[in-house]
Design an enzyme around this catalytic site. Structure first.
Site, mmCIF file in Angstrom:
data_model
loop_
_atom_site.group_PDB
_atom_site.id
_atom_site.type_symbol
_atom_site.label_atom_id
_atom_site.label_comp_id
_atom_site.label_asym_id
_atom_site.label_seq_id
_atom_site.Cartn_x
_atom_site.Cartn_y
_atom_site.Cartn_z
ATOM 1 C CG HIS A 4 -5.616 1.852 5.375
ATOM 2 N ND1 HIS A 4 -4.982 2.636 5.924
ATOM 3 C CD2 HIS A 4 -4.539 1.004 5.082
ATOM 4 C CE1 HIS A 4 -3.879 2.363 6.461
ATOM 5 N NE2 HIS A 4 -3.561 1.291 5.933
ATOM 6 C CE LYS A 64 -0.270 3.161 4.785
ATOM 7 N NZ LYS A 64 0.059 3.281 6.314
ATOM 8 C CD GLU A 116 -3.285 -2.335 7.462
ATOM 9 O OE1 GLU A 116 -2.028 -2.793 6.768
ATOM 10 O OE2 GLU A 116 -4.108 -1.333 7.146
ATOM 11 N N GLY A 160 2.918 2.439 10.783
ATOM 12 C CA GLY A 160 3.575 3.656 10.306
ATOM 13 C C GLY A 160 4.489 4.004 11.629
ATOM 14 C CD GLU A 212 -2.863 5.560 6.740
ATOM 15 O OE1 GLU A 212 -2.873 5.470 5.394
ATOM 16 O OE2 GLU A 212 -1.860 4.852 7.589
ATOM 17 C CG ASN A 234 -1.647 1.285 1.319
ATOM 18 O OD1 ASN A 234 -1.730 1.938 0.349
ATOM 19 N ND2 ASN A 234 -2.517 1.460 2.572
ATOM 20 C CB SER A 245 5.625 -1.584 11.868
ATOM 21 O OG SER A 245 5.384 -0.355 12.218
HETATM 22 P P1 13P Z 1 3.291 0.529 7.489
HETATM 23 O O1 13P Z 1 4.059 -0.639 6.977
HETATM 24 O O2 13P Z 1 3.983 1.635 6.888
HETATM 25 O O3 13P Z 1 3.140 0.411 9.254
HETATM 26 O O4 13P Z 1 1.699 0.701 6.973
HETATM 27 C C1 13P Z 1 1.023 -0.199 7.169
HETATM 28 C C2 13P Z 1 -0.235 -0.219 6.255
HETATM 29 O O5 13P Z 1 -1.163 0.658 6.763
HETATM 30 C C3 13P Z 1 -0.580 -1.008 5.206
HETATM 31 O O6 13P Z 1 -1.828 -0.611 4.987
#
Ligand code: 13P
Length: 249
Positions: free
Chosen positions: A96, A14, A166, A172, A98, A12, A212
């Site tokens: 997701h 983002k 997640e 992140g 976010e 992803n 992560s």
């Molecule tokens: P990170 O791998 O940067 O922690 O993000 C995970 C994520 O939100 C994947 O959709």
């Protein structure tokens, strides 16, 4: 039973990258050996979906990061599943963290989006996960079960759905869930599917972990019986994404 579920790794991206950096990521993926034992998907920002689809090797599928619950109309700024299909894509990420926490998407809206995307013929990576405060209050299962229920009510054919667990506190942050922490929730989600949907669906639906994940921690996570792959953020922009794809090899 895990052997029956094909390993699945999604990247992803983002809201990251530009034409030049995305060209570099794709060039690296195109020269990499990607096992046919693994489903690999990348999800670039919407404006780069078509470019990515045109230039990435055919063994890697391309997903949208979001879509709306209608096929067309006066919804400024939104993208419909029909449009995603129209440029030759098969996948979309929905729910997701976010989208939930930055953009305020509710369980109800996410459920409706999942239902519409599936009805238009897309496959869905449906995300769930608890906040740190939920975990600390002992409410992890309550939260993820409520999220998965809203999704489940809109799914007829589970073969088109991958669930991504997640935990928000791991996204992140560099704070990956331990293999045991992730396995516990994946197992609990599978038990939920078994009780609320069917034993078959519980056994066949991929449940992938995100938060992560990197080249160094992926192998230990991939050994867990109920972790069927990953949804990777930051590390999917780097060459180590290939190591994550091959975590089970
Ligand atoms: P990170 O791998 O940067 O922690 O993000 C995970 C994520 O939100 C994947 O959709």
């Amino acid at each position: 039973m895990a052997a029956a579920r094909k390993f699945f790794v999604g990247g992803n991206w983002k809201m990251n990258g530009n034409r030049s950096s995305i060209e570099g990521i794709i060039a690296n993926l195109n020269k990499s050996e990607v096992s046919i034992e693994t489903d690999v998907i990348v999800a670039p920002p919407a404006v780069y979906l078509d470019y990515t689809k045109q230039t990435i090797q055919s063994g890697i599928k391309v997903a949208a990061q979001n879509c709306y619950k209608e096929s067309k109309g006066a919804f400024t700024g939104e993208t419909s599943p029909a449009m995603i299909k129209d440029i030759g894509l098969e996948w979309v990420i929905l729910g997701h963290s976010e989208r939930r926490h930055v953009f305020g998407e509710t369980d109800q809206l996410i459920g409706e989006k999942v239902g519409h995307a599936l009805s238009e013929g897309l496959q869905v990576i449906a995300c769930v996960g608890e906040l740190l405060s939920d975990r600390e209050a002992g409410n992890t299962n309550e939260v993820v079960f409520k999220q998965v229920k809203a999704i489940s009510e809109n799914v007829k054919d589970w073969s088109n759905v991958v669930i991504a667990y997640e935990p928000v506190w791991a996204i992140g942050t560099g704070k990956v869930a331990s293999p045991e922490q992730a396995q516990e929730v994946h197992n609990d989600l599978r038990v939920w599917l078994s009780d609320q949907v069917s034993v078959d669906v519980a056994q066949s639906t991929r449940i992938i972990y995100g938060g992560s994940v990197n080249g160094a921690n992926c192998k230990a996570l991939a050994k867990q019986p109920d972790i069927d792959g990953f949804l990777v953020g930051g590390a999917s922009l780097k060459p180590e994404f290939v190591d994550i794809i091959n975590a089970r090899q």
